[in-house]
Scaffold this active site. Structure first.
Site, PDB file in Angstrom:
ATOM      1  N   ASN A   1     -30.354  27.362 -33.400  1.00 18.21           N
ATOM      2  CA  ASN A   1     -30.953  26.179 -32.759  1.00 18.21           C
ATOM      3  C   ASN A   1     -32.097  26.521 -31.795  1.00 18.21           C
ATOM      4  OD1 ASN A   1     -27.843  24.262 -32.604  1.00 18.21           O
ATOM      5  ND2 ASN A   1     -29.476  24.213 -34.118  1.00 18.21           N
TER       6      ASN A   1
ATOM      7  N   ASP B   1     -22.797  17.193 -36.678  1.00 17.78           N
ATOM      8  CA  ASP B   1     -24.107  17.134 -37.337  1.00 17.78           C
ATOM      9  C   ASP B   1     -24.560  15.688 -37.523  1.00 17.78           C
ATOM     10  OD1 ASP B   1     -26.359  18.112 -38.529  1.00 17.78           O
ATOM     11  OD2 ASP B   1     -25.410  18.559 -40.450  1.00 17.78           O
TER      12      ASP B   1
HETATM   13  C1  FPP Z   1     -26.774  18.687 -34.983  1.00 20.23           C
HETATM   14  O1  FPP Z   1     -27.526  17.518 -35.247  1.00 20.23           O
HETATM   15  C2  FPP Z   1     -26.389  18.757 -33.591  1.00 20.23           C
HETATM   16  C3  FPP Z   1     -26.842  19.678 -32.688  1.00 20.23           C
HETATM   17  C4  FPP Z   1     -27.800  20.726 -33.060  1.00 20.23           C
HETATM   18  C5  FPP Z   1     -26.431  19.672 -31.273  1.00 20.23           C
HETATM   19  C6  FPP Z   1     -25.108  19.089 -30.955  1.00 20.23           C
HETATM   20  C7  FPP Z   1     -25.172  18.552 -29.587  1.00 20.23           C
HETATM   21  C8  FPP Z   1     -24.564  17.438 -29.140  1.00 20.23           C
HETATM   22  C9  FPP Z   1     -23.613  16.666 -29.967  1.00 20.23           C
HETATM   23  C10 FPP Z   1     -24.804  16.883 -27.780  1.00 20.23           C
HETATM   24  C11 FPP Z   1     -24.597  17.804 -26.656  1.00 20.23           C
HETATM   25  C12 FPP Z   1     -23.310  18.540 -26.691  1.00 20.23           C
HETATM   26  C13 FPP Z   1     -22.351  18.458 -25.741  1.00 20.23           C
HETATM   27  C14 FPP Z   1     -21.149  19.340 -25.819  1.00 20.23           C
HETATM   28  C15 FPP Z   1     -22.467  17.540 -24.618  1.00 20.23           C
HETATM   29  P1  FPP Z   1     -28.984  17.659 -35.874  1.00 20.23           P
HETATM   30  O2  FPP Z   1     -29.967  17.503 -34.768  1.00 20.23           O
HETATM   31  O3  FPP Z   1     -29.079  18.923 -36.655  1.00 20.23           O
HETATM   32  O4  FPP Z   1     -29.003  16.409 -36.823  1.00 20.23           O
HETATM   33  P2  FPP Z   1     -29.859  16.252 -38.174  1.00 20.23           P
HETATM   34  O5  FPP Z   1     -29.301  17.247 -39.158  1.00 20.23           O
HETATM   35  O6  FPP Z   1     -29.578  14.840 -38.551  1.00 20.23           O
HETATM   36  O7  FPP Z   1     -31.296  16.502 -37.800  1.00 20.23           O
END
Ligand code: FPP
Length: 242
Positions: free
Chosen positions: A69, A21
């Site tokens: 998501n 996250d």
């Molecule tokens: C949460 O951060 C993260 C995600 C929804 C996606 C996770 C994806 C990756 C780490 C990259 C791609 C994955 C791989 C396996 C290559 P957020 O966007 O919710 O962060 P925030 O809470 O700060 O908005």
């Protein structure tokens, strides 16, 4: 059936699960679009895979995309899917070199045929590897997984292949996405949020939970080691007296 609960005395986790996250906040802090945060997050994924290898962790499950998501903007969802395909192409050689098996859990039917085909190809090519397992949770939801297991069991009961009295914890566990994978010993969540967010709801029952304020794109091997050190200090009791 063997006891799926993690080993009580293990100082080192066999299975680590991570909620990655903070990509969006990292991007905002750097004055960049959200997708740049995910790109940087993909770098941290590479770091985490390496850190697991160096620490001898056998199973790593990453919450890469949740069922929730899909509610994000088309642009962000499209960008994440592109990033996943790129990551797969980029990581394939390393998976082979290190004999790591790639697996996926989640509603794969929600993904594009192109991404599904890429995933299936790498999963098949790495199926026999025994150097560790990388599980990507994609279009994953813990409640969705449990409901799917209940549905499969209901069909078996209806078809006379299972008695209602046989539906116990082991039976439920056997109908989850990756029934042969031991439950996570340690769950790490970055970026300071203290929630499980529908991740591995069944499997996390006895896991040690570790929360850090570090945003996922900033997560490095030293942060992973700190989580392992904290894990080694915990005493796991599974409801027994201390
Ligand atoms: C949460 O951060 C993260 C995600 C929804 C996606 C996770 C994806 C990756 C780490 C990259 C791609 C994955 C791989 C396996 C290559 P957020 O966007 O919710 O962060 P925030 O809470 O700060 O908005």
């Amino acid at each position: 059936m063997s006891d799926p609960r993690p080993r009580k005395s293990a100082a080192k986790p066999r299975h680590v699960a991570i909620i990655m996250d903070g990509n969006g906040r990292w991007a905002r802090q750097h004055g960049l679009p959200r997708l740049k945060g995910h790109e940087q997050g993909a770098e941290s994924v590479r770091t985490a895979i390496r850190a697991c290898r160096n620490a001898g962790v056998e199973f790593l499950t990453l919450y890469a995309f949740s069922v929730e998501n899909w509610k994000r903007s088309r642009e962000e969802v499209g960008g994440l899917m592109r990033l996943l395909r790129h990551f797969l192409r980029d990581q394939e050689r390393e998976l082979h070199e290190n004999q790591v098996r790639l697996r996926t859990i989640g509603r794969l039917e929600d993904l594009s045929p192109a991404l599904r085909a890429d995933l299936a190809r790498v999963e098949t090519a790495t199926r026999a590897y025994t150097g560790g397992q990388l599980l990507l949770a994609l279009s994953y939801g813990g409640r969705t997984e449990i409901a799917a297991a209940a549905r499969a069991i209901a069909h078996e009961v209806r078809d006379g292949r299972l008695e209602p009295g046989q539906v116990d914890e082991a039976c439920m566990a056997a109908h989850l996405y990756a029934p042969d994978v031991p439950d996570p010993d340690l769950m790490i969540r970055t970026s300071g949020e203290l929630r499980v967010s529908n991740f591995l709801l069944w499997q996390l029952s006895y896991a040690e939970l570790y929360f850090t304020d570090v945003l996922w794109p900033d997560f490095r091997e030293e942060h992973f080691r700190a989580a392992l050190e904290e894990y080694a200090r915990r005493q796991r009791r599974y409801g027994e007296a201390s």
